[in-house]
Design a protein around this motif. Structure first.
Motif, PDB file in Angstrom:
ATOM      1  N   SER A 132      47.712  47.444  46.481  1.00 32.98           N
ATOM      2  CA  SER A 132      47.899  46.080  46.925  1.00 32.98           C
ATOM      3  C   SER A 132      46.615  45.277  46.825  1.00 32.98           C
ATOM      4  O   SER A 132      46.618  44.098  46.491  1.00 32.98           O
ATOM      5  N   LYS A 133      45.454  45.946  47.111  1.00 29.80           N
ATOM      6  CA  LYS A 133      44.167  45.247  47.021  1.00 29.80           C
ATOM      7  C   LYS A 133      43.868  44.880  45.578  1.00 29.80           C
ATOM      8  O   LYS A 133      43.372  43.791  45.297  1.00 29.80           O
ATOM      9  N   VAL A 134      44.157  45.781  44.643  1.00 31.26           N
ATOM     10  CA  VAL A 134      43.915  45.492  43.230  1.00 31.26           C
ATOM     11  C   VAL A 134      44.720  44.281  42.792  1.00 31.26           C
ATOM     12  O   VAL A 134      44.197  43.344  42.194  1.00 31.26           O
ATOM     13  N   MET A 135      46.010  44.270  43.109  1.00 27.13           N
ATOM     14  CA  MET A 135      46.862  43.180  42.656  1.00 27.13           C
ATOM     15  C   MET A 135      46.487  41.872  43.334  1.00 27.13           C
ATOM     16  O   MET A 135      46.593  40.801  42.756  1.00 27.13           O
ATOM     17  N   GLU A 136      46.012  41.968  44.609  1.00 32.03           N
ATOM     18  CA  GLU A 136      45.608  40.758  45.317  1.00 32.03           C
ATOM     19  C   GLU A 136      44.405  40.114  44.647  1.00 32.03           C
ATOM     20  O   GLU A 136      44.347  38.900  44.473  1.00 32.03           O
ATOM     21  N   ARG A 137      43.430  40.938  44.240  1.00 30.86           N
ATOM     22  CA  ARG A 137      42.241  40.394  43.601  1.00 30.86           C
ATOM     23  C   ARG A 137      42.534  39.933  42.179  1.00 30.86           C
ATOM     24  O   ARG A 137      41.928  39.000  41.679  1.00 30.86           O
ATOM     25  N   VAL A 138      43.467  40.606  41.517  1.00 34.56           N
ATOM     26  CA  VAL A 138      43.822  40.217  40.154  1.00 34.56           C
ATOM     27  C   VAL A 138      44.359  38.799  40.122  1.00 34.56           C
ATOM     28  O   VAL A 138      44.081  38.019  39.219  1.00 34.56           O
ATOM     29  N   ALA A 139      45.143  38.451  41.152  1.00 30.87           N
ATOM     30  CA  ALA A 139      45.736  37.127  41.179  1.00 30.87           C
ATOM     31  C   ALA A 139      44.678  36.036  41.245  1.00 30.87           C
ATOM     32  O   ALA A 139      44.901  34.908  40.827  1.00 30.87           O
ATOM     33  N   GLU A 140      43.478  36.380  41.803  1.00 31.14           N
ATOM     34  CA  GLU A 140      42.421  35.387  41.937  1.00 31.14           C
ATOM     35  C   GLU A 140      41.565  35.272  40.683  1.00 31.14           C
ATOM     36  O   GLU A 140      40.731  34.379  40.589  1.00 31.14           O
ATOM     37  N   SER A 141      41.711  36.163  39.712  1.00 34.30           N
ATOM     38  CA  SER A 141      40.865  36.157  38.531  1.00 34.30           C
ATOM     39  C   SER A 141      41.274  35.052  37.573  1.00 34.30           C
ATOM     40  O   SER A 141      42.433  34.630  37.530  1.00 34.30           O
ATOM     41  N   THR A 144      43.696  36.764  32.257  1.00 36.72           N
ATOM     42  CA  THR A 144      44.958  37.469  32.465  1.00 36.72           C
ATOM     43  C   THR A 144      44.688  38.949  32.639  1.00 36.72           C
ATOM     44  O   THR A 144      44.120  39.597  31.756  1.00 36.72           O
ATOM     45  N   TYR A 145      45.099  39.505  33.759  1.00 39.24           N
ATOM     46  CA  TYR A 145      44.890  40.923  34.020  1.00 39.24           C
ATOM     47  C   TYR A 145      45.917  41.730  33.230  1.00 39.24           C
ATOM     48  O   TYR A 145      47.132  41.541  33.378  1.00 39.24           O
ATOM     49  N   MET A 146      45.417  42.630  32.362  1.00 35.42           N
ATOM     50  CA  MET A 146      46.297  43.400  31.497  1.00 35.42           C
ATOM     51  C   MET A 146      46.678  44.748  32.095  1.00 35.42           C
ATOM     52  O   MET A 146      47.628  45.381  31.632  1.00 35.42           O
ATOM     53  N   TYR A 231      40.966  42.719  31.169  1.00 35.21           N
ATOM     54  CA  TYR A 231      41.387  41.320  31.248  1.00 35.21           C
ATOM     55  C   TYR A 231      41.406  40.723  29.845  1.00 35.21           C
ATOM     56  O   TYR A 231      40.565  41.058  29.015  1.00 35.21           O
ATOM     57  N   ARG A 232      42.350  39.832  29.623  1.00 36.24           N
ATOM     58  CA  ARG A 232      42.357  39.035  28.389  1.00 36.24           C
ATOM     59  C   ARG A 232      41.569  37.762  28.680  1.00 36.24           C
ATOM     60  O   ARG A 232      41.906  37.025  29.618  1.00 36.24           O
ATOM     61  N   VAL A 233      40.540  37.513  27.892  1.00 33.62           N
ATOM     62  CA  VAL A 233      39.597  36.447  28.238  1.00 33.62           C
ATOM     63  C   VAL A 233      39.817  35.162  27.451  1.00 33.62           C
ATOM     64  O   VAL A 233      39.121  34.187  27.679  1.00 33.62           O
ATOM     65  N   GLU A 234      40.773  35.110  26.549  1.00 32.31           N
ATOM     66  CA  GLU A 234      40.974  33.906  25.730  1.00 32.31           C
ATOM     67  C   GLU A 234      41.320  32.698  26.596  1.00 32.31           C
ATOM     68  O   GLU A 234      40.934  31.575  26.298  1.00 32.31           O
ATOM     69  N   GLU A 235      42.051  32.932  27.693  1.00 37.97           N
ATOM     70  CA  GLU A 235      42.458  31.822  28.534  1.00 37.97           C
ATOM     71  C   GLU A 235      41.288  31.160  29.244  1.00 37.97           C
ATOM     72  O   GLU A 235      41.398  30.058  29.747  1.00 37.97           O
ATOM     73  N   LEU A 236      40.143  31.869  29.302  1.00 41.74           N
ATOM     74  CA  LEU A 236      38.971  31.284  29.936  1.00 41.74           C
ATOM     75  C   LEU A 236      38.481  30.056  29.173  1.00 41.74           C
ATOM     76  O   LEU A 236      37.850  29.180  29.744  1.00 41.74           O
TER      77      LEU A 236
END
Length: 580
Positions: A132-141, A144-146, A231-236
């Motif tokens: 749950s902690k991983v997914m919570e932090r992923v949402a804030e990145s 795109t978390y792969m 992470y996919r960084v193109e969206e940055l």
């Protein structure tokens, strides 16, 4: 008389009883305290040890906000407390903290102990909480978390570029670094390592297996043990075009068979530099080679060394990215450096068996020791050690920095020491010498602005600069003279020769270390020659920092050292050293 004697006897009895009572109370309190501490240690052992408990001294102090004098960390004779990490140890081990046997064995076991503690921590933490902690932090990145993927150090998928920051690594920092170099994916591992690439790893893992907290961002997960948070960084860069640093390397004679020399190629009408660079970056190659409408991607090799340029009418110098980068003659081609890092020589490790020959890499401060270590590590594939413990270097990938300097697990050991005792500890040494004018300025910059900064004009014009020159200039001379006198087996290397003729000089250094490397690996080192500790350009000062008195003093030392080198049948100092 009898009465006085009786009173004295009564007093002694009371005192004896009081001493007995206090001794018993002391022993009981000590027993209770020992039982309480033992229980605490057992509980910590069952729960595992966090990564923060395994931090070295400097990191722990900085992490809790305690001011640390970095000059203490650079002390040529650090105390035993600075020689070891501040791991949680049982009471019995603390009693032997300063014993020679503990210092010799503990440092060689630190990495393995931390890895075992970390594995235990991973296995026994509640999987649901981690996921749950991983997914919570992923949402804030931002990217795109792969997902969480397995990583094999022998066959890495994300091998385009590698970055380390063992104190301040964050998800955003890794994504930005990979995006600026035109990579599509960023992967984080061990909480502090960043890998870039354009292909997604093939083996996916459970989200809870990426459970290593980022060193620079509490609550964020940066991979795990052999696990990558990708992470996919193109969206940055959706709103802005990614910055692509393409450097023109020159015009060179083309190899006889381009398709055999370069692994990837493209034929495109109206080919531009940007097209070719973009193509080669996606293929993860550091070189983009253009001949007419042909684009080739690859590395510098023994068939294509980039050592003999051929400028002039044979090449059209249209390399600004606005038009075709065609060569006037089919025998020549234009070469560009893409943002992709050459990773053929970036993997390093500790020696598998203890070195039989204890080798020093000795220099005066500011003479390029860190740069020489970077070249040696990438050429040989083995870490270099250090007599000192510099957390800044360790955080940037010099992992041998925190290994005990006498462990013999490193290819050589950095030292600025001189004097008979310190020198005779080593079996042989590479003695690196640099122009004292440049060395003094480099060390003064490091002292006031760190490894990459510059001292201010106020520093240069203060009274500390003359004092610095008067004390350090004599040290520059005595350092060389002592090593010439007491060194058992020496290889003298001039910084200027290493800079101007990198591969021949580096070959000489590698041979002295009894190592054999391929030509392609040396070319990879040359392609990554600067490393992470090169000051950007030369900051021009509007005044001459050296007074005539300083020059007279330094020049006298130069002549003394030059004469000593020639008496030992070494090459004298380069002519550029004097006159100043």
């Amino acid at each position: 008389m009898a009465k006085a004697f009786f009173r004295l006897q009564k007093f002694l009895r009371r005192t004896q009883f009081l001493l007995f009572f206090l001794t018993a109370a002391y022993l009981m309190a000590g027993s209770l305290l020992l039982l309480q501490r033992s229980r605490l240690v057992i509980q910590q052992g069952s729960r595992g040890t966090s990564t923060n408990q395994a931090l070295p001294v400097s990191d722990v102090m900085v992490g809790v906000g305690i001011g640390v004098d970095m000059r203490t960390m650079q002390n040529p004779r650090p105390s035993a407390r600075l020689l070891v990490g501040m791991d949680v140890l049982p009471e019995s081990a603390l009693e032997q903290r300063h014993s020679p046997q503990w210092l010799m064995s503990r440092n060689s076991e630190l990495r393995q102990l931390r890895r075992r503690w970390f594995h235990r921590f991973v296995e026994e933490q509640p999987a649901k909480m981690k996921g749950s902690k991983v997914m919570e932090r992923v949402a804030e990145s931002k990217g795109t978390y792969m997902g969480c993927f397995s990583d094999d150090s022998r066959e890495r998928t994300l091998k385009g570029a590698v970055f380390y920051d063992l104190r301040k690594m964050t998800v955003s920092h890794c994504q930005e670094a990979c995006a600026e170099r035109a990579y599509a994916y960023a992967g984080l591992e061990y909480g502090a390592e960043c890998y870039c690439g354009n292909r997604l790893p093939s083996t996916a893992c459970k989200p809870e297996e990426c459970n290593s907290e980022c060193r620079g961002e509490k609550g964020s997960m940066c991979g795990g043990v052999n696990r990558l948070s990708v992470y996919r960084v193109e969206e940055l860069r959706a709103a802005a075009k990614p910055r692509r640093n393409v450097i023109y390397r020159g015009c060179f004679r083309a190899p006889e068979n381009l398709t055999d020399t370069f692994p990837a190629s493209l034929i495109q009408p109206n080919l531009t530099v940007e097209m070719c660079s973009e193509f080669c970056s996606k293929k993860e190659f550091p070189l983009a080679v253009i001949r007419g409408v042909e684009c080739y991607c690859g590395y510098p090799t023994r068939h294509f060394t980039l050592h003999e340029g051929a400028e002039g009418p044979r090449c059209l110098q249209r390399h600004d990215g606005s038009g075709a980068g065609a060569a006037a003659a089919s025998t020549h081609c234009l070469v560009y450096q893409t943002p992709v890092q050459d990773t053929r020589c970036t993997d390093r490790k500790f020696l598998t068996t203890k070195s039989k020959v204890f080798v020093a890499l000795s220099s005066f401060p500011g003479a390029g020791n860190t740069w020489a270590r970077h070249l040696i590590e990438h050429a040989t594939g083995y870490y270099t050690g250090s007599y000192y413990f510099d957390g800044t270097l360790y955080n940037k990938g010099f992992k041998g920095e925190k290994d005990h300097w006498r462990s013999r697990r490193t290819i050589c050991v950095k030292t600025h020491e001189s004097g008979k005792t310190d020198i005779e500890m080593f079996d042989s040494a590479i003695l690196l010498i640099r122009n004292p004018y440049k060395s003094l300025m480099a060390e003064f910059n490091r002292k006031y602005a760190g490894h990459l900064g510059y001292a201010t004009d106020r520093n240069w014009k203060s009274k500390e600069w003359p004092d610095f020159v008067n004390s350090y200039a004599s040290w520059w001379a005595s350092h060389v003279l002592d090593w010439l006198k007491y060194g058992k087996r020496l290889l003298v290397i001039h910084y200027e020769d290493l800079k101007q003729s990198l591969i021949p000089t580096l070959k000489e250094m590698v041979a002295f270390l009894n190592m054999t490397v391929t030509e392609d690996r040396l070319l990879c080192v040359e392609n990554n020659r600067d490393g992470n500790f090169k000051r950007s350009g030369t900051k021009q000062k509007g005044f001459e920092p050296f007074t005539p008195e300083m020059k007279d003093l330094i020049n006298s030392y130069i002549l003394t050292v030059d004469e000593a080198l020639r008496k030992r049948n070494f090459t004298g100092l380069p002519r550029e050293y004097v006159p100043r």
